[in-house]
Design a protein around this motif. Structure first.
Motif: not given
Length: 262
Positions: A168-193
């Protein structure tokens, strides 16, 4: 797909059979008493039944191929070069909660390489298919990754670890770096989709850790055949075996990968 091989047609048939069974069971989820044990047991049975239906269909047609399934594990075939990799219900938590976003995922591996793929969303009747060298398709239409080039216009997806997982900490760090520079991040819950949506240009990129082969095998081929780039989070590693992956359209991949790998 306009012209599909015999193997891909068998995979499509198996996905549709399992999909019909799952849709019937999905209709019963909302009638279950809201109890994690009761609903969880029900969904587990639905999952197992779907995998059994897929295995019966594939094995009847290709009895010599090996097998790797989420519910029943792995077994070698008399043909050591080929195996099916199957997730009968990707998005189990969504299914359990009555969320109509889940899929059947089937891949065919030959000599360690994915050569055919099906990701089927039965609720929306969206069949994503691909064969090596033949492009990626959604129902009868060819699909391609998005052509966006500016990060601030791009939409990404990931999986956010749950249940106190150590990553979890690694993913939160990813989000902190990515979210300020993109239009958004989604968590759909199905990797294949998530992977299928990158292939179709609905998402511009996706990354996640600690996945299984059955979560990603089919989607990896879809992304590659749709013109996207995909790699492990560790550069030049195989996502099917590492369980970590990052993918995006070609124009943004290097920049996106740098942000996530930083």
């Amino acid at each position: 797909m306009s012209v599909a091989s015999a193997n891909l047609n068998i995979m499509i048939k198996a996905a549709r059979i399992a999909g019909r069974s799952l849709v019937r069971d999905f209709g019963e989820v909302e009638n279950l008493q809201v109890s994690m044990k009761g609903a969880g047991d029900f969904v587990s049975r639905a999952d197992m039944k779907a995998e059994q239906l897929i295995r019966e269909t594939l094995t009847e047609a290709r009895p010599n191929y090996g097998w790797l399934g989420e519910e029943t594990g792995g077994s070698a075939g008399t043909d050591p070069t080929r195996r099916w990799i199957v997730d009968p219900l990707d998005g189990t938590s969504n299914f359990l909660h009555g969320l109509p976003h889940w899929a059947v995922s089937i891949a065919l591996e030959h000599k360690g390489e994915i050569v055919a793929a099906v990701v089927y969303d039965p609720v929306k009747d969206e069949m994503f298919t691909s064969e090596k060298g033949s492009g990626a398709w959604l129902n009868d239409s060819r699909i391609r990754t998005s052509g966006r080039r500016n990060m601030i216009e791009m939409l990404f997806a990931t999986g956010v670890p749950f249940g106190g997982r150590a990553d979890l900490p690694e993913t939160l760090q990813d989000l902190a770096r990515l979210m300020p520079v993109c239009a958004g991040v989604r968590r759909w819950g199905a990797a294949s989709l998530d992977l299928a949506y990158v292939a179709a240009g609905r998402l511009d990129g996706y990354w996640e850790r600690n996945l299984h082969a059955w979560d990603v095998a089919a989607g990896i081929l879809l992304v590659r055949e749709a013109g996207g780039l995909i790699d492990g989070l560790e550069e030049d590693t195989n996502p099917v075996t590492s369980g970590d992956l990052i993918c995006a359209n070609e124009p943004v991949f290097a920049n996106f990968a740098k942000i996530i790998r930083d």
